[in-house]
Design a protein around this motif. Structure first.
Motif, mmCIF file in Angstrom:
data_model
loop_
_atom_site.group_PDB
_atom_site.id
_atom_site.type_symbol
_atom_site.label_atom_id
_atom_site.label_comp_id
_atom_site.label_asym_id
_atom_site.label_seq_id
_atom_site.Cartn_x
_atom_site.Cartn_y
_atom_site.Cartn_z
ATOM 1 N N UNK A 198 0.834 -1.199 0.000
ATOM 2 C CA UNK A 198 0.000 0.000 0.000
ATOM 3 C C UNK A 198 0.871 1.251 0.000
ATOM 4 N N UNK A 199 0.347 2.299 -0.621
ATOM 5 C CA UNK A 199 1.003 3.611 -0.608
ATOM 6 C C UNK A 199 -0.031 4.662 -0.258
ATOM 7 N N UNK A 200 0.429 5.701 0.434
ATOM 8 C CA UNK A 200 -0.438 6.814 0.774
ATOM 9 C C UNK A 200 0.007 8.062 0.045
ATOM 10 N N UNK A 201 -0.956 8.801 -0.489
ATOM 11 C CA UNK A 201 -0.658 10.085 -1.117
ATOM 12 C C UNK A 201 -1.403 11.175 -0.359
ATOM 13 N N UNK A 202 -0.800 12.358 -0.326
ATOM 14 C CA UNK A 202 -1.268 13.477 0.477
ATOM 15 C C UNK A 202 -1.374 14.713 -0.418
ATOM 16 N N UNK A 203 -2.581 15.038 -0.891
ATOM 17 C CA UNK A 203 -2.730 16.114 -1.870
ATOM 18 C C UNK A 203 -2.250 17.490 -1.405
ATOM 19 N N UNK A 204 -2.339 17.787 -0.110
ATOM 20 C CA UNK A 204 -1.985 19.125 0.376
ATOM 21 C C UNK A 204 -0.618 19.207 1.034
ATOM 22 N N UNK A 205 0.085 18.083 1.151
ATOM 23 C CA UNK A 205 1.353 18.074 1.868
ATOM 24 C C UNK A 205 2.434 17.402 1.036
ATOM 25 N N UNK A 206 3.688 17.848 1.248
ATOM 26 C CA UNK A 206 4.837 17.263 0.543
ATOM 27 C C UNK A 206 5.225 15.962 1.242
ATOM 28 N N UNK A 207 4.417 14.939 1.001
ATOM 29 C CA UNK A 207 4.598 13.677 1.694
ATOM 30 C C UNK A 207 4.090 12.536 0.827
ATOM 31 N N UNK A 208 4.809 11.439 0.879
ATOM 32 C CA UNK A 208 4.408 10.178 0.247
ATOM 33 C C UNK A 208 4.740 9.069 1.241
ATOM 34 N N UNK A 209 3.868 8.079 1.343
ATOM 35 C CA UNK A 209 4.083 6.973 2.290
ATOM 36 C C UNK A 209 4.052 5.647 1.549
ATOM 37 N N UNK A 210 4.918 4.726 1.971
ATOM 38 C CA UNK A 210 4.933 3.367 1.433
ATOM 39 C C UNK A 210 4.948 2.400 2.603
ATOM 40 N N UNK A 211 4.087 1.392 2.527
ATOM 41 C CA UNK A 211 4.033 0.374 3.567
ATOM 42 C C UNK A 211 5.125 -0.649 3.292
ATOM 43 N N UNK A 212 6.080 -0.742 4.213
ATOM 44 C CA UNK A 212 7.209 -1.651 4.038
ATOM 45 C C UNK A 212 6.828 -3.097 4.304
ATOM 46 N N UNK A 213 7.696 -4.028 3.930
ATOM 47 C CA UNK A 213 7.422 -5.454 4.147
ATOM 48 C C UNK A 213 7.274 -5.811 5.628
ATOM 49 N N UNK A 214 7.817 -4.948 6.507
ATOM 50 C CA UNK A 214 7.705 -5.174 7.950
ATOM 51 C C UNK A 214 6.407 -4.607 8.522
ATOM 52 N N UNK A 215 5.543 -4.041 7.648
ATOM 53 C CA UNK A 215 4.278 -3.460 8.107
ATOM 54 C C UNK A 215 4.408 -2.055 8.648
ATOM 55 N N UNK A 216 5.576 -1.439 8.500
ATOM 56 C CA UNK A 216 5.789 -0.068 8.980
ATOM 57 C C UNK A 216 5.797 0.896 7.798
ATOM 58 N N UNK A 217 5.274 2.110 8.055
ATOM 59 C CA UNK A 217 5.231 3.129 7.014
ATOM 60 C C UNK A 217 6.588 3.802 6.870
ATOM 61 N N UNK A 218 6.995 4.019 5.600
ATOM 62 C CA UNK A 218 8.213 4.754 5.273
ATOM 63 C C UNK A 218 7.774 6.013 4.525
ATOM 64 N N UNK A 219 8.338 7.165 4.911
ATOM 65 C CA UNK A 219 7.902 8.443 4.365
ATOM 66 C C UNK A 219 9.008 9.115 3.564
#
Length: 161
Positions: A132-153
């Motif tokens: 899974x990946x998260x996108x943030x329309x109003x903020x300079x941020x992108x998130x990726x769910x790592x294989x360990x289940x933790x978010x990387x930004x």
């Protein structure tokens, strides 16, 4: 009856679940925006692996998350107490106890904000789809769910925080 197969926890009072020790995994400057949010991870207490469940309290001025959408994760919220505002990239909707909303993956960006002087309490449910990946329309941020289940930004251009 085989008692060795009975889980150590079968049922609890949800509000007695311990809150997360860290209010957010966002990097600064976004981390501090979550100071008025308290999450009690309920699903983890029962060993749930396929989806998460949180009892979340938003103090006045609090936000549930940054405005975001997921690439693979579906999310669902149910309002238990208070009157949050559902903010989306297509408009705002006032919510009240008993109301719910769902957010399919790749759908509208969303967040809840508490613009009242009373606490808001919601139940959040989301799946834990790998990749899974998260996108943030109003903020300079992108998130990726790592294989360990933790978010990387990262920043939107890929630079790490």
């Amino acid at each position: 009856m085989n008692h060795s197969r009975i889980p150590s926890r079968i049922a609890i009072v949800a509000s007695s679940a311990p809150p997360r020790t860290k209010p957010s995994t966002y990097p600064e400057p976004f981390f501090s925006r979550m100071a008025k949010r308290e999450k009690r991870p309920l699903g983890d207490l029962f060993g749930l692996k396929n989806f998460g469940v949180n009892l979340t309290r938003l103090a006045p001025g609090g936000e549930s998350a940054l405005l975001h959408r997921h690439s693979k994760q579906d999310e669902f919220i149910y309002v238990l107490e208070g009157e949050p505002t559902l903010v989306t990239d297509i408009g705002e909707v006032p919510l009240a106890p008993g109301m719910c909303a769902g957010f399919p993956a790749q759908g509208i960006a969303h967040q809840l904000v508490n613009r009242t002087d009373r606490n808001v309490v919601i139940l959040e449910v989301g799946d834990r789809t790998a990749g899974d990946e998260g996108t943030y329309p109003h903020d300079d941020l992108r998130a990726s769910l790592g294989p360990d289940g933790k978010w990387m930004y990262t920043h939107k251009d890929g630079r790490p925080y």
